[in-house]
Write a protein that holds these residues in place. Structure first.
Motif, short mmCIF file in Angstrom:
data_model
loop_
_atom_site.label_atom_id
_atom_site.label_comp_id
_atom_site.label_asym_id
_atom_site.label_seq_id
_atom_site.Cartn_x
_atom_site.Cartn_y
_atom_site.Cartn_z
N GLY A 138 8.35 13.91 7.64
CA GLY A 138 7.60 14.55 6.69
C GLY A 138 6.91 13.85 5.48
O GLY A 138 6.37 14.40 4.76
N ILE A 139 7.54 12.57 5.25
CA ILE A 139 7.34 11.73 4.02
C ILE A 139 6.19 10.61 4.57
O ILE A 139 6.62 9.91 5.19
N LYS A 140 5.09 10.87 3.63
CA LYS A 140 4.03 10.07 4.35
C LYS A 140 3.98 8.73 3.68
O LYS A 140 3.52 7.51 4.28
N LEU A 141 4.51 8.43 2.47
CA LEU A 141 4.51 7.28 1.91
C LEU A 141 6.05 7.16 1.21
O LEU A 141 6.44 7.71 0.36
N GLY A 142 6.42 5.83 1.42
CA GLY A 142 7.63 5.51 0.68
C GLY A 142 7.49 4.13 -0.04
O GLY A 142 6.53 3.53 0.06
N LEU A 143 8.55 3.73 -0.47
CA LEU A 143 8.81 2.58 -1.38
C LEU A 143 8.10 1.24 -0.65
O LEU A 143 7.23 0.76 -1.21
N ILE A 144 8.62 0.86 0.64
CA ILE A 144 8.06 -0.14 1.15
C ILE A 144 6.60 -0.02 1.80
O ILE A 144 5.99 -1.05 1.72
N GLU A 145 6.15 1.19 1.98
CA GLU A 145 4.88 1.14 2.10
C GLU A 145 3.81 1.01 1.04
O GLU A 145 2.86 0.23 0.94
N ILE A 146 4.30 1.41 -0.01
CA ILE A 146 3.82 1.41 -1.29
C ILE A 146 3.68 -0.08 -1.60
O ILE A 146 2.69 -0.81 -2.08
N LEU A 147 4.81 -0.93 -1.52
CA LEU A 147 4.83 -2.40 -1.80
C LEU A 147 3.88 -3.19 -0.82
O LEU A 147 3.36 -4.34 -1.30
N ARG A 148 3.91 -2.67 0.37
CA ARG A 148 3.16 -3.53 1.23
C ARG A 148 1.52 -3.28 0.85
O ARG A 148 0.85 -4.06 1.24
N GLN A 149 1.24 -2.23 0.16
CA GLN A 149 -0.32 -2.35 -0.10
C GLN A 149 -0.37 -2.68 -1.60
O GLN A 149 -1.62 -3.57 -1.66
N MET A 150 0.59 -3.17 -2.30
CA MET A 150 0.69 -3.90 -3.44
C MET A 150 0.64 -5.35 -3.08
O MET A 150 0.24 -6.20 -4.02
N TYR A 151 1.26 -5.53 -1.99
CA TYR A 151 1.31 -7.28 -1.68
C TYR A 151 0.66 -7.63 -0.16
O TYR A 151 1.46 -7.96 0.74
N PRO A 152 -0.40 -7.16 -0.25
CA PRO A 152 -1.23 -7.25 0.96
C PRO A 152 -1.15 -8.70 1.63
O PRO A 152 -1.34 -9.01 2.90
#
Length: 335
Positions: A138-152
């Motif tokens: 139920g959680i769409k976005l976690g820390l690791i997904e945010i970091l992957r967007q920040m470090y493409p």
């Protein structure tokens, strides 16, 4: 006519495109070569990182049915990739892929400002409370997904260890496979320093410096996952040191020697001093008195992490106590 039929059959056999009436379909096979940075990663995790929005059940189904091939061979979900492997990813309907959630600018800025260390393939982030370490359930976005967007530009980003969603503080993330394997090996051998600040209900027993009690995970009928001390559980050890005593509460420094789920929380409950603000293991009555002091969440903070990098350098990073928790302590001191 026979020759044309043979050619047509060969072309159909070679084609990796299947007809589909869905207007959003984009049914083409992908062949992905595994870079050296991803050597050792499980094939299921490799696929989920590249099939954004595809349900996990669908990923495991195409693995189970043999639609995913590595070097033209079927593999199981636990197969670990080798540099140079060629992974065949089958056609996935675009309709099966929900749009990948994107972190908003304010959230990205908050995480960027929370980065405490970024060097030699290791990130240490002061994770805010309320941010899960990864998406799912139920959680769409976690820390690791945010970091992957920040470090493409980073082909590899993986959690070294985890923190509960409501726990704030320092967490390690590897930007290189070699760093992940090295630090996790060190973690298993007890060579990682992890120190937490926790506020317990009541007076911590004098002289109680450790809790050595096995922990067992179980699931309630509602589906909620819980942990309890149980002789059939896994060996678990936490050391505790009293940092400050208050009226009806104790601030402790906790060090989990083993790394079990909810370990500090359940070990504190086991000695009769559950953590303030804990919705799972602390009574509503106890939590109410801390809500009156402004505590709106679990009082558990990862205050320091330390490890040795592959080149032998020792790294130790502290995460300051968040203002919301520091404010509760100040109000306790003024009582």
């Amino acid at each position: 006519m026979l020759w044309e039929a043979m050619i047509g059959g060969i072309m159909r056999a070679m084609s990796d495109t299947k007809p589909d009436s869905h207007p959003d379909s984009r049914l083409t096979v992908q062949f992905l070569e595994v870079p050296g940075e991803l050597e050792g990663q499980r094939i299921d995790n490799f696929l989920m990182a590249r099939l954004k929005g595809v349900p996990k059940s669908r990923v495991y189904r195409i693995l189970r049915k043999g639609e995913v091939r590595v070097n033209k061979k079927r593999v199981k979900a636990e197969y670990r990739l080798v540099a140079g492997d060629v992974v065949r990813v089958p056609p996935i309907r675009m309709s099966e892929q929900a749009p990948a959630p994107v972190a908003g600018e304010s959230l990205r800025r908050e995480i960027e400002n929370a980065i405490l260390f970024d060097r030699d393939g290791l990130l240490i982030v002061n994770k805010p409370a309320g941010v899960a370490v990864h998406g799912g359930s139920g959680i769409k976005l976690g820390l690791i997904e945010i970091l992957r967007q920040m470090y493409p530009q980073s082909p590899f980003l993986e959690l070294v260890h985890r923190l509960d969603r409501d726990t704030s503080g320092a967490i390690m993330v590897a930007r290189k496979r070699s760093v992940l394997l090295h630090v996790q090996k060190t973690l298993r051998s007890g060579g990682i320093d992890k120190h937490y600040q926790a506020l317990t209900v009541g007076k911590w027993p004098r002289g109680r410096r450790e809790v050595d009690a096995p922990l067992h995970k179980f699931t309630l009928k509602s589906g909620e996952r819980m942990v309890r001390v149980d002789a059939q559980g896994k060996p678990s050890l936490t050391t505790f040191r009293v940092a400050e005593r208050f009226k009806g509460a104790t601030l402790v420094d906790a060090t989990p020697v083993t790394g079990r789920t909810h370990q500090i929380r359940v070990h504190a409950q086991f000695v009769g001093c559950p953590l303030a603000g804990d919705p799972k293991y602390t009574s509503d009555e106890d939590n109410a008195q801390f809500r009156a002091l402004g505590l709106k969440r679990l009082f558990l903070h990862s205050a320091r992490v330390g490890c040795t990098l592959p080149d032998g350098e020792r790294v130790s990073v502290e995460a300051p106590l968040p203002e919301d928790l520091a404010g509760v302590l100040e109000r306790l001191r003024n009582q």
